[in-house]
Write a protein that holds these residues in place. Sequence first.
Motif, PDB file in Angstrom:
ATOM      1  N   GLU A 361       0.828  -1.209   0.000  1.00  0.00           N
ATOM      2  CA  GLU A 361       0.000   0.000   0.000  1.00  0.00           C
ATOM      3  C   GLU A 361       0.859   1.255   0.000  1.00  0.00           C
ATOM      4  O   GLU A 361       0.466   2.284  -0.564  1.00  0.00           O
ATOM      5  N   SER A 362       2.037   1.200   0.603  1.00  0.00           N
ATOM      6  CA  SER A 362       2.891   2.387   0.689  1.00  0.00           C
ATOM      7  C   SER A 362       3.503   2.775  -0.649  1.00  0.00           C
ATOM      8  O   SER A 362       3.967   3.913  -0.809  1.00  0.00           O
ATOM      9  N   VAL A 363       3.519   1.853  -1.614  1.00  0.00           N
ATOM     10  CA  VAL A 363       4.126   2.154  -2.928  1.00  0.00           C
ATOM     11  C   VAL A 363       3.129   1.977  -4.060  1.00  0.00           C
ATOM     12  O   VAL A 363       3.516   1.923  -5.231  1.00  0.00           O
ATOM     13  N   THR A 364       1.834   1.864  -3.739  1.00  0.00           N
ATOM     14  CA  THR A 364       0.813   1.637  -4.754  1.00  0.00           C
ATOM     15  C   THR A 364      -0.254   2.712  -4.675  1.00  0.00           C
ATOM     16  O   THR A 364      -0.780   3.002  -3.589  1.00  0.00           O
ATOM     17  N   GLY A 365      -0.564   3.304  -5.805  1.00  0.00           N
ATOM     18  CA  GLY A 365      -1.620   4.303  -5.895  1.00  0.00           C
ATOM     19  C   GLY A 365      -2.655   3.891  -6.920  1.00  0.00           C
ATOM     20  O   GLY A 365      -2.591   2.784  -7.484  1.00  0.00           O
ATOM     21  N   PRO A 366      -3.624   4.760  -7.206  1.00  0.00           N
ATOM     22  CA  PRO A 366      -4.660   4.434  -8.192  1.00  0.00           C
ATOM     23  C   PRO A 366      -4.085   4.104  -9.567  1.00  0.00           C
ATOM     24  O   PRO A 366      -4.657   3.310 -10.315  1.00  0.00           O
ATOM     25  N   GLY A 367      -2.929   4.691  -9.887  1.00  0.00           N
ATOM     26  CA  GLY A 367      -2.337   4.453 -11.204  1.00  0.00           C
ATOM     27  C   GLY A 367      -1.245   3.421 -11.214  1.00  0.00           C
ATOM     28  O   GLY A 367      -0.570   3.254 -12.236  1.00  0.00           O
ATOM     29  N   GLY A 368      -1.030   2.734 -10.129  1.00  0.00           N
ATOM     30  CA  GLY A 368       0.022   1.729 -10.072  1.00  0.00           C
ATOM     31  C   GLY A 368       1.096   2.105  -9.079  1.00  0.00           C
ATOM     32  O   GLY A 368       0.829   2.780  -8.075  1.00  0.00           O
ATOM     33  N   GLY A 574      -2.180   5.605   2.321  1.00  0.00           N
ATOM     34  CA  GLY A 574      -0.816   5.716   1.821  1.00  0.00           C
ATOM     35  C   GLY A 574       0.146   6.390   2.766  1.00  0.00           C
ATOM     36  O   GLY A 574       1.202   5.821   3.104  1.00  0.00           O
ATOM     37  N   PRO A 575      -0.132   7.613   3.262  1.00  0.00           N
ATOM     38  CA  PRO A 575       0.809   8.260   4.192  1.00  0.00           C
ATOM     39  C   PRO A 575       1.041   7.440   5.460  1.00  0.00           C
ATOM     40  O   PRO A 575       2.175   7.360   5.949  1.00  0.00           O
ATOM     41  N   ALA A 576      -0.027   6.844   5.994  1.00  0.00           N
ATOM     42  CA  ALA A 576       0.130   6.038   7.207  1.00  0.00           C
ATOM     43  C   ALA A 576       0.977   4.799   6.935  1.00  0.00           C
ATOM     44  O   ALA A 576       1.841   4.431   7.751  1.00  0.00           O
ATOM     45  N   THR A 577       0.759   4.150   5.795  1.00  0.00           N
ATOM     46  CA  THR A 577       1.548   2.955   5.489  1.00  0.00           C
ATOM     47  C   THR A 577       3.001   3.310   5.186  1.00  0.00           C
ATOM     48  O   THR A 577       3.903   2.532   5.495  1.00  0.00           O
ATOM     49  N   ALA A 578       3.236   4.486   4.591  1.00  0.00           N
ATOM     50  CA  ALA A 578       4.614   4.915   4.364  1.00  0.00           C
ATOM     51  C   ALA A 578       5.328   5.140   5.696  1.00  0.00           C
ATOM     52  O   ALA A 578       6.472   4.709   5.881  1.00  0.00           O
ATOM     53  N   MET A 579       4.652   5.806   6.632  1.00  0.00           N
ATOM     54  CA  MET A 579       5.238   6.020   7.945  1.00  0.00           C
ATOM     55  C   MET A 579       5.398   4.687   8.676  1.00  0.00           C
ATOM     56  O   MET A 579       6.392   4.457   9.373  1.00  0.00           O
ATOM     57  N   GLY A 580       4.426   3.796   8.503  1.00  0.00           N
ATOM     58  CA  GLY A 580       4.519   2.475   9.116  1.00  0.00           C
ATOM     59  C   GLY A 580       5.679   1.674   8.574  1.00  0.00           C
ATOM     60  O   GLY A 580       6.318   0.906   9.311  1.00  0.00           O
ATOM     61  N   THR A 581       5.991   1.835   7.294  1.00  0.00           N
ATOM     62  CA  THR A 581       7.124   1.126   6.696  1.00  0.00           C
ATOM     63  C   THR A 581       8.442   1.606   7.293  1.00  0.00           C
ATOM     64  O   THR A 581       9.347   0.810   7.560  1.00  0.00           O
TER      65      THR A 581
END
Length: 603
Positions: A361-368, A574-581
């Motif tokens: 989830e931290s590296v995936t968005g609506p466009g990939g 996304g921001p939460a999963t990036a911080m979680g990573t």
Amino acid sequence: MVAAGRKRVSARRWAERLVLPAAFALTVGVLAVVFYYPVLSVLREAVVRAGSLTLAPLLDVLADPFYTGVAHSLFTAPLSIPAGVLEWVRAGVPPVEFGLFGFTVYQALLSTLASVLIGLPGAYLLARFEFRGRRTLRSLTILPFVLPSIMVAVGFLAMFGQSGLLNDVLGALGIGQVNLLFTLEIIVLAHAFYNAPLVTRLVTTAWETVDARRVETARALGAGPFRAFRDIVLPQLLPALLTAALLTFVFTFLSFPIVLALGGLRLATVEVWLYARVQDLELAEAATLGTIETVLSLALTYLYLRYEARQTTASSAIAPSRRPLSLGWKTLRDPVRVGLAVYGIVVLVLFVGPLVSMLVESVTGPGGLTTAYYEFLLAQQTTTAVGTTRPLPAIVNSLTFGVGTLALAVPMGIVVSVMATRGGSGSRVAETLMSAPLAVSGVVVGLGLLQTLVFGTTIAGYRFTAGGALAIVLAHAVAAYPFVTRNVTPALAGIDSQLVDSARSLGASRFRALLDIELPLISTAVLAGGAFAFAISIGEFDTTVLLAEGVDSYTMPVALERYIGNRSLGPSLGPATAMGTVLLVVTAASFLVIERLDGRWEQ
């Protein structure tokens, strides 16, 4: 000159003799200031009104149906209970409400049951089979003590949410979506993530001490595999299983970040509601709730310690040999191996899935694939908007607090271990000191620290205060040192006492014997305990979320919770999963240190 030298030697020896008693007194002093006094201040708030002792606040809570449900009659009209029970039976035994405390107990029971059901097959696998990666798999059972619970909650949100990885996979397979957010099921699963490895670890240790000779004798006398297990193995596993279940119940009864993130106030437990009362500045009501919760948790912990002490016995059993385990097409005919393969899939989904989902989830968005969420964190770092949670201060604070925790927790843990193993009559005191912080909710400790250290305490006309950062380090040290003790005490007890006696007979003080002989021999256990203390500080959330003040003291777990709850960031995790990573990388490094040191210690 000679006389002066003798005086210096004598003074040094007297100083060395005072080191350990002084260190123990200092440890007791830290605990008194940072743990006992704050907790007792919470208890006092619940039973003292206008300078007089009263049970009115406690009775008000216990008599409120919101808190105790149908059980409130025990405190409002106990004589009406028999008639009420008869009326309930005549009405066809309809469902009844048990209130906030009842729901807290209910979810803890379900979580305990799920943890036992998921953990037992893992214990069977590790105790009875030999396979590649077994040692690594066993090491992974310490993860619940290393991974921050708020980070695990983010992983469950990323996997089981409406747009989570599980629904993406189900959608690709043409299966309907499953939404477990804000349900009791996801809370129970998340609790099982944390506590099933604890069940596995404790029961595996017990299973490996089962005497193989007794099992072989039973089989030789005609008992089948099930009968031999029921009559020989199961009675020896029950103490460890009951211990694990009781510990799991205590942990899930006091659970806070997981319920807060996955259930919110909709599925609030006592701990979450207590935090909400503090946030609303209803400190008196929060203190009353904290008092009741603390009494219950201390009672449960006391039962656990009594039961554990009764089960501690020496064993000369011959452990059963482990069978080689290999999975292939031929093993499909073996129901045991098929069952273990299915169990492996469940373990991958429940234990690996949330962490992988967070990373994806931290590296995936609506466009990939995207780095937008990490770029967002960098953008947050440069913004000057009020209330912004910047990642770099959170990372720096977490690491700084972790180092401060090490500096306090490791000496405290060693001192308590020395008193527990060599202190004679002081061992009982040391055991009490070691166990009490584990039995009290972090939110209760945080509330007590707010009332005493942060808001200040007046002594002899002077007002003493401790800022958020100092209070956090002290709270982390108190929470972490029991884990240092748990690592150091067995290693210290395993040292041949004759080594210490020989050093003492040659003139060494107790402190010098500890410094020159014992600590070098148990250095690996000390380092492992230190790694535990650092990891616990990095992931601590319960107390920190109450004590964090502005950019000076919020940590990575607190920042992570703020990213989860900030709706201005949109529905994306996304921001939460990036911080979680980022948090996962730090805690993974701690786990690697613990795993390496723990392996060396066992060898």
